[in-house]
Design a protein around this motif. Structure first.
Motif, mmCIF file in Angstrom:
data_model
loop_
_atom_site.group_PDB
_atom_site.id
_atom_site.type_symbol
_atom_site.label_atom_id
_atom_site.label_comp_id
_atom_site.label_asym_id
_atom_site.label_seq_id
_atom_site.Cartn_x
_atom_site.Cartn_y
_atom_site.Cartn_z
ATOM 1 N N GLN A 80 59.281 30.538 49.727
ATOM 2 C CA GLN A 80 58.243 29.600 49.893
ATOM 3 C C GLN A 80 56.784 30.005 49.948
ATOM 4 N N ASN A 81 56.508 31.373 50.552
ATOM 5 C CA ASN A 81 55.259 31.774 50.401
ATOM 6 C C ASN A 81 54.945 32.356 48.971
ATOM 7 N N TRP A 82 55.784 32.953 48.423
ATOM 8 C CA TRP A 82 55.714 33.394 46.912
ATOM 9 C C TRP A 82 55.604 32.344 46.089
ATOM 10 N N TRP A 83 56.283 31.081 46.072
ATOM 11 C CA TRP A 83 56.033 30.017 45.109
ATOM 12 C C TRP A 83 54.431 29.297 45.397
ATOM 13 N N ARG A 84 54.054 29.150 46.737
ATOM 14 C CA ARG A 84 52.671 28.728 46.986
ATOM 15 C C ARG A 84 51.723 29.743 46.332
ATOM 16 N N TRP A 85 52.007 31.048 46.693
ATOM 17 C CA TRP A 85 51.000 31.738 46.101
ATOM 18 C C TRP A 85 51.167 31.700 44.442
ATOM 19 N N LEU A 86 52.070 31.589 43.746
ATOM 20 C CA LEU A 86 52.319 31.341 42.177
ATOM 21 C C LEU A 86 51.617 30.228 42.074
ATOM 22 N N LYS A 87 51.678 29.261 42.644
ATOM 23 C CA LYS A 87 51.038 28.086 42.249
ATOM 24 C C LYS A 87 49.583 28.021 42.408
ATOM 25 N N ASN A 88 48.900 28.488 43.520
ATOM 26 C CA ASN A 88 47.461 28.591 43.766
ATOM 27 C C ASN A 88 46.808 29.914 43.530
ATOM 28 N N ARG A 89 47.666 30.728 42.600
ATOM 29 C CA ARG A 89 46.876 31.954 42.070
ATOM 30 C C ARG A 89 45.824 31.530 41.055
ATOM 31 N N ARG A 90 44.774 32.448 40.910
ATOM 32 C CA ARG A 90 43.609 32.022 39.897
ATOM 33 C C ARG A 90 43.213 33.542 39.501
ATOM 34 N N ILE A 91 42.684 33.392 38.423
ATOM 35 C CA ILE A 91 41.883 34.626 37.765
ATOM 36 C C ILE A 91 40.662 34.748 38.018
ATOM 37 N N MET A 92 40.282 35.774 38.889
ATOM 38 C CA MET A 92 38.861 36.082 39.300
ATOM 39 C C MET A 92 38.108 36.984 38.195
ATOM 40 N N GLU A 93 37.004 36.744 37.829
ATOM 41 C CA GLU A 93 36.308 37.329 36.861
ATOM 42 C C GLU A 93 35.015 38.017 37.472
ATOM 43 N N TYR A 94 34.502 39.136 37.009
ATOM 44 C CA TYR A 94 33.305 39.628 37.472
ATOM 45 C C TYR A 94 32.442 39.613 36.637
ATOM 46 N N ARG A 95 31.335 38.934 36.729
ATOM 47 C CA ARG A 95 30.158 38.879 35.597
ATOM 48 C C ARG A 95 29.232 39.676 35.891
ATOM 49 N N GLY A 96 28.888 40.728 36.500
ATOM 50 C CA GLY A 96 28.218 41.413 36.919
ATOM 51 C C GLY A 96 27.065 40.865 38.389
ATOM 52 N N GLU A 97 26.207 41.724 38.697
ATOM 53 C CA GLU A 97 25.515 41.108 39.695
ATOM 54 C C GLU A 97 24.410 40.158 39.346
ATOM 55 N N VAL A 98 24.076 39.125 40.137
ATOM 56 C CA VAL A 98 23.103 38.278 39.897
ATOM 57 C C VAL A 98 21.692 38.624 40.315
#
Length: 99
Positions: A80-98
């Motif tokens: 159940q935890n793995w499925w919840r993580w799989l469904k809600n995962r996102r790709i984070m991108e680092y675009r440098g400092e603002v």
């Protein structure tokens, strides 16, 4: 000033089977093992000896794995935890400092 309290080694054994396994893990192990046992005795050709050997090779590890769980979680909680993580995962991108 320093109070020391003795905690017995079995303070957490309530609700466990043989003091080791949670009731939920035992039920899940039965739910995993019994259908495999039924299939082994129905599908394996040969005599009773071959069926018992095949059942021991396949079912004992599956039941043991279900008894132990993963990271102290029952299998259903882990899935159940793995499925919840799989469904809600996102790709984070680092675009440098603002600036």
């Amino acid at each position: 000033m320093n109070d020391f309290y003795y905690i017995p080694p079995n303070f957490e054994d309530s609700g466990k089977i043989l003091g080791l396994f949670n009731l939920r893990n035992v039920i899940e192990a039965g739910m995993v093992s019994l259908p495999l046992l039924f299939l082994a005795f129905q599908l394996v050709p040969g005599g009773l000896t071959w069926k018992i050997i095949t059942a021991a090779i396949l079912i004992v590890p599956a039941g043991g794995f279900a008894l132990l769980g993963i990271n102290d979680d029952p299998l259903t909680a882990f899935v159940q935890n793995w499925w919840r993580w799989l469904k809600n995962r996102r790709i984070m991108e680092y675009r440098g400092e603002v600036k």
